[in-house]
Design an enzyme around this catalytic site. Sequence first.
Site, mmCIF file in Angstrom:
data_model
loop_
_atom_site.group_PDB
_atom_site.id
_atom_site.type_symbol
_atom_site.label_atom_id
_atom_site.label_comp_id
_atom_site.label_asym_id
_atom_site.label_seq_id
_atom_site.Cartn_x
_atom_site.Cartn_y
_atom_site.Cartn_z
ATOM 1 C CB ALA A 10 61.255 -13.348 53.706
ATOM 2 N NE ARG A 15 64.691 -10.321 67.086
ATOM 3 C CZ ARG A 15 64.950 -11.623 67.149
ATOM 4 N NH1 ARG A 15 65.521 -12.140 68.228
ATOM 5 N NH2 ARG A 15 64.649 -12.435 66.139
ATOM 6 N N GLY A 80 56.674 -16.638 59.500
ATOM 7 C CA GLY A 80 57.578 -17.552 60.191
ATOM 8 C C GLY A 80 58.500 -18.321 59.255
ATOM 9 C CG ASP A 105 69.579 -14.135 60.917
ATOM 10 O OD1 ASP A 105 69.868 -15.320 60.648
ATOM 11 O OD2 ASP A 105 68.781 -13.817 61.829
ATOM 12 N N GLY A 142 66.650 -20.996 69.538
ATOM 13 C CA GLY A 142 65.832 -22.138 69.893
ATOM 14 C C GLY A 142 66.687 -23.131 70.663
ATOM 15 C CG ASN A 171 67.946 -24.458 65.428
ATOM 16 O OD1 ASN A 171 68.743 -24.910 64.612
ATOM 17 N ND2 ASN A 171 66.762 -23.952 65.095
ATOM 18 C CG ASN A 378 107.995 20.978 40.745
ATOM 19 O OD1 ASN A 378 108.226 20.245 41.693
ATOM 20 N ND2 ASN A 378 107.516 22.201 40.900
ATOM 21 C CE1 TYR A 388 80.703 21.021 34.630
ATOM 22 C CE2 TYR A 388 80.587 22.227 36.699
ATOM 23 C CZ TYR A 388 79.950 21.543 35.669
ATOM 24 O OH TYR A 388 78.599 21.394 35.690
ATOM 25 C CB ALA A 424 105.129 31.399 40.429
#
Length: 463
Positions: A10, A15, A80, A105, A142, A171, A378, A388, A424
């Site tokens: 959450a 940062r 927290g 994270d 920590g 930690n 070819n 389109y 062509a």
Amino acid sequence: MNKYAIVLAAGKGTRMKSMREDVSKVSFPILGRPMLQWVLEGLKSLELDEIVTVVGFGGKTSEFIASPYGKVVWQYEQKGTGHAVMMAALILEDKEGLTLICCGDTPLLTDKTLSALLSAHETNHNDLTLLTAVVDDPRCYGRIIKEAGRVVRIVEQKDCTPDIDAIHEVNAGVYVFDNRELFRCLKNLTPNNAAKEYYLTDVIAMFVEEGRKVASFSIADVNETMGVNDRYQLSVAAKAMQQRINKRWMIHGVTFEDPDTAYIGPEVKLSRDSVIRPNTHILGKSWVGHENIIGPNTYLENVQIGERNKIEYSHLCNVTVENDCVLGPYFRARDGVVIHDRAFIGNFNEMKNTEFGEDSFCSHLSYLGDCSIGKNVNVGCGTIVANYDGVNKWRSEVDDNAFIGSGSTLISPVHVGEGAFVAAGSTINRDVPAHDMAIARSRQENKEGYADVLKEKACKKSK
Ligand code: UD1
Ligand code: CA
């Protein structure tokens, strides 16, 4: 024993310094997969009874990522990590069993480590087992405070005194708790610290004071515990993930000419004796068979590639390529293109929603959209399928053994029959029957000696 997991996701991720309110830190991607999803994928294989993800800041994105894996709860105000865990009380509070907590994270954590942590907790009958690591740079983490070799508490960076600051055992933010005891202790948390937050880490000292069995589990590969808090750490984690994936494929029998510039996503399958050349991305749900040579400078996403193809300097999304084809340099294919065996597609071609037949050629500078090209056709240089009309897209078909001369335009929908020949420079807006020749351009007229006359006139004008 019942096993649950809570994933903390959450946090605001201050940062990361993002200006966007709708994007959570844990949704930042590594090799195309959000960090949170990396964590959830690790948990998936542990066969837990419930996974609860706590979302908040940018929570809609996080919720979208997490809901396929289990339940989602909201922490509307980020007070927290301890407060975040409390949000899962509604679902887990009274349940007997153990709860694994980890953070959204830490994308590098593996299922292997998590399951080793769980079994250490169970085998030793601990009330709390926390994952720790000894790292070179402990800032951002920590610190683990031990007395007589046992963990007694955790001190956060912001609350460190100089001697605690010097501790390198940290930690990892991954814990296994006795579930009921965890939720009971959380009620006693206070935000008496530098950050004015409810720290989950304060629960550790509470367990110790109550005489519960608290143990640490030290991890061998410290890279795994890396928490991503800023964009520099994101790049370090991404590099580590890239190395992990590429190494796995190299061991499996795939050659990487420069693993540093090859980016292979987590849902990609490669096969033995394929070669990945420099600056190549293969992402999404992709599958690459044996003996392909891919790259340099190639981007593939959601592709199925057969065997023995050569694809260089190209960009392919949602594309299937069968076997023995040569594609590129500078081929772009997207949205449902299927290339059959032994096709040759040379430089600067684009295809969309097109089926391209066996042994057919499209050597240079063409656009083929919404069409099917048969076998042994070819397609001359600079052919355009005008699919389109400004409102609708139309399909064209070119049957086996047909020849499309250079610089032709096929105005869809048209059908060029088997063995037909388009001269062509033709603009084709009617079907060409099998074995016919179509020529659709104005007849040429030559004016004898007129080139010199023109030149003379031009010279006179410039005087
Ligand atoms: C936390 C630990 C720290 C540990 C580190 C490991 C605490 C107080 N500190 O610090 O001991 O070394 O992780 O990476 O737990 N979150 C919420 N709600 C909040 C605050 C955070 O869900 O109100 C989530 C974040 O989204 C994140 C995780 O909790 O995924 C960790 O939060 P973060 O702010 O990154 O904690 P760290 O300072 O890294
Ligand atoms: Ca963190």
